[in-house]
Design a protein around this motif. Structure first.
Motif, short mmCIF file in Angstrom:
data_model
loop_
_atom_site.label_atom_id
_atom_site.label_comp_id
_atom_site.label_asym_id
_atom_site.label_seq_id
_atom_site.Cartn_x
_atom_site.Cartn_y
_atom_site.Cartn_z
N ARG A 168 8.18 10.02 -11.19
CA ARG A 168 9.43 10.51 -10.60
C ARG A 168 9.52 10.15 -9.13
O ARG A 168 10.54 9.66 -8.64
CB ARG A 168 9.53 12.03 -10.74
N LEU A 169 8.42 10.38 -8.40
CA LEU A 169 8.41 10.04 -6.98
C LEU A 169 8.53 8.54 -6.77
O LEU A 169 9.27 8.07 -5.91
CB LEU A 169 7.12 10.53 -6.32
N ALA A 170 7.82 7.77 -7.61
CA ALA A 170 7.84 6.31 -7.45
C ALA A 170 9.23 5.75 -7.76
O ALA A 170 9.66 4.78 -7.15
CB ALA A 170 6.79 5.66 -8.34
N MET A 171 9.93 6.36 -8.71
CA MET A 171 11.28 5.88 -9.04
C MET A 171 12.20 6.00 -7.83
O MET A 171 12.99 5.10 -7.54
CB MET A 171 11.85 6.66 -10.23
N VAL A 172 12.06 7.13 -7.12
CA VAL A 172 12.90 7.33 -5.94
C VAL A 172 12.47 6.38 -4.83
O VAL A 172 13.28 5.69 -4.21
CB VAL A 172 12.79 8.79 -5.45
N LEU A 173 11.17 6.32 -4.62
CA LEU A 173 10.63 5.57 -3.50
C LEU A 173 10.87 4.06 -3.60
O LEU A 173 11.25 3.41 -2.64
CB LEU A 173 9.12 5.82 -3.50
N LEU A 233 6.57 10.21 2.93
CA LEU A 233 6.88 9.20 1.91
C LEU A 233 8.30 8.69 2.01
O LEU A 233 8.58 7.51 1.85
CB LEU A 233 6.67 9.80 0.51
N PHE A 234 9.24 9.61 2.27
CA PHE A 234 10.66 9.26 2.13
C PHE A 234 11.42 9.17 3.44
O PHE A 234 12.56 8.71 3.44
CB PHE A 234 11.38 10.30 1.26
N GLY A 235 10.82 9.68 4.52
CA GLY A 235 11.63 9.80 5.73
C GLY A 235 12.71 10.83 5.42
O GLY A 235 12.40 11.93 4.97
N ASP A 236 13.96 10.43 5.57
CA ASP A 236 15.04 11.38 5.32
C ASP A 236 15.51 11.31 3.88
O ASP A 236 15.93 10.28 3.40
CB ASP A 236 16.23 11.06 6.23
N VAL A 237 15.42 12.43 3.19
CA VAL A 237 15.93 12.48 1.83
C VAL A 237 16.35 13.94 1.63
O VAL A 237 15.81 14.83 2.27
CB VAL A 237 14.82 12.04 0.84
N ASP A 238 17.37 14.17 0.79
CA ASP A 238 17.77 15.55 0.55
C ASP A 238 16.79 16.20 -0.39
O ASP A 238 16.51 15.67 -1.47
CB ASP A 238 19.17 15.60 -0.07
N MET A 239 16.24 17.35 0.02
CA MET A 239 15.33 18.06 -0.88
C MET A 239 15.60 19.55 -0.83
O MET A 239 16.19 20.06 0.12
CB MET A 239 13.87 17.75 -0.55
N ARG A 240 15.21 20.25 -1.88
CA ARG A 240 15.38 21.71 -1.90
C ARG A 240 14.26 22.37 -2.71
O ARG A 240 13.71 21.78 -3.65
CB ARG A 240 16.75 22.07 -2.49
N TRP A 241 13.94 23.62 -2.32
CA TRP A 241 12.93 24.41 -3.03
C TRP A 241 13.63 25.32 -4.02
O TRP A 241 14.64 25.93 -3.71
CB TRP A 241 12.14 25.28 -2.05
N ILE A 242 13.09 25.43 -5.22
CA ILE A 242 13.63 26.31 -6.25
C ILE A 242 12.51 27.28 -6.64
O ILE A 242 11.38 26.85 -6.85
CB ILE A 242 14.00 25.49 -7.52
N ASP A 243 12.83 28.57 -6.72
CA ASP A 243 11.84 29.52 -7.23
C ASP A 243 11.70 29.32 -8.72
O ASP A 243 12.69 29.13 -9.42
CB ASP A 243 12.29 30.96 -6.97
N THR A 244 10.48 29.36 -9.22
CA THR A 244 10.30 29.13 -10.65
C THR A 244 9.13 29.95 -11.16
O THR A 244 8.62 30.83 -10.45
CB THR A 244 10.14 27.63 -10.94
N TYR A 245 8.70 29.67 -12.38
CA TYR A 245 7.58 30.38 -12.97
C TYR A 245 6.55 29.39 -13.50
O TYR A 245 6.91 28.44 -14.18
CB TYR A 245 8.07 31.27 -14.12
#
Ligand code: PHE
Length: 371
Positions: free
Chosen positions: A244-249, A181-193
């Motif tokens: 949220r995704l569409a706002m970025v895209l 969807l984004f090609g290059d974009v900064d992303m990170r995984w967060i552990d959650t519950y």
């Protein structure tokens, strides 16, 4: 299910304390932005479908017309949400009656589809949450749920246990989706519950100088599989927020725009393609109004936001607590309301009238004392 067939009587019960669905929310039921091929939400849905069809040809079954009116059991109990979890409160969720809600997530459909025997499915739909007001929060938004079930022969030769195998596959699939969807974009995984997955993760994307959560996911709790006739298998699930995704895209700066009928917005997506960047039409000036009051014990920010939204509709851009103090056991809050139209300039007179009405209703409905 046909969205247009929901009537006001189906969801609004004035004077019934087990119901908290206002007219502004009723008016959104059946709009089905996710089924419009020339709306950013529909375009994004189609792009995600394409990714999963290319990655897992012929596998994923898609649902986009399941009714948003679901039972408390489907929305919460079946996905193991504890009895005392905040998301069940009337402050967070829209209740039609004590046993029926407007789904607050597409996870409400997980167990029904597992029971029907599906192993790969995507569910897209409108979801409803009482919340505060700002440029990325709106009480109705759209999610896509994805579930994949693995049988033991899929992981036995991998050298991993089922859970690790599913977690690895999940992260790979979603990173692949984000890249497609984004090609290059900064992303990170967060552990959650999450009550329904373990382990659980969130994916965040860097947008407007902030990390923004765009999806939650994880390895499905064994209890859910067991209850739905899938003992011995493992599964993953994700739920992603389409706005949220569409706002970025598409570089859409405010979540209210998704509901705009202004041609200057809608015409920009008629090509039905992902590549388009939204060209903002001129930004009209905001107008700020402050309001201070002594709160009562039952006061909540979500209730305040709903009152403001009921009166000002999409003219309200943000409601923000700017001051808060306690004196002799009484607590005072000062909220700043930003009014701004996406489509035109507002007049002083119009804003003053709105604000006057807001003050009156806040005082009467929320039992606060204006200062
Ligand atoms: N239902 C979760 C939410 O709305 C997202 C989610 C879906 C998380 C599936 C894990 C698995 O926030």
């Amino acid at each position: 299910f046909d969205g247009a067939s929901i009537t006001r009587d189906d969801v609004v019960r004035e004077g019934d304390p087990t119901n908290n669905v206002p007219d502004t929310i009723f008016s959104k039921l059946g709009m089905q932005l996710h089924r419009r091929d020339n709306h950013p939400i529909g375009i994004l849905r189609n792009a995600i479908y394409e990714y999963f069809d290319a990655t897992y040809p012929g596998k994923f079954v898609k649902f986009d017309d399941l009714s948003p009116i679901v039972s408390v059991k489907e929305n919460f109990d079946d996905v193991l949400v504890p009895a005392d979890h905040v998301s069940r409160s009337y402050n967070d969720t829209y209740y039609v009656d004590a046993q029926t809600v407007l789904r607050c997530h597409t996870s409400a459909h997980q167990t029904e589809l597992l029971k029907r025997g599906h192993c790969y499915f995507l569910v897209t739909g409108d979801v409803y949450r009482r919340d505060s007001i700002d440029s990325t929060h709106y009480p109705v938004f759209h999610q896509m749920e994805g579930v994949r079930v693995f049988s033991p022969d899929e992981w036995v030769n991998s050298g991993l246990d089922g859970t690790s195998y599913a977690a690895m596959d999940l992260k790979q699939s979603l990173e692949g989706l984000a890249k497609s969807l984004f090609g290059d974009v900064d992303m990170r995984w967060i552990d959650t519950y999450f009550p329904f997955t373990n382990p659980s993760f969130e994916l965040e994307i860097y947008f407007q100088e902030k990390w923004m959560e765009v999806l939650g996911c994880g390895v499905t709790e064994q209890e859910i599989l067991r209850r739905n006739g899938r003992s011995g298998s493992v599964a993953w699930a994700f739920g992603l927020g389409l706005e949220r995704l569409a706002m970025v895209l598409f570089e859409i700066p405010d979540i209210r725009l998704f509901w705009s009928n202004d041609q200057r917005f809608t015409s920009q997506f008629s090509e039905r393609k992902l590549g388009a960047k939204f060209q903002p039409f001129s930004k009209y000036p905001p107008c700020y109004k402050d309001m201070s009051f002594w709160i009562s014990d039952s006061f909540t920010e979500n209730n305040l936001c709903e009152v403001v939204r009921e009166i000002a509709g999409d003219l309200v851009e943000e409601v923000r607590l700017i001051d808060n103090f306690t004196n002799k056991g009484m607590t005072s809050h000062c909220y700043r309301i930003a009014y701004r139209s996406m489509e035109r300039s507002l007049t002083d007179e119009e804003i003053n009238q709105l604000q006057g009405h807001v003050r009156e209703v806040v005082q009467n409905k929320l039992r606060v004392t204006l200062r």
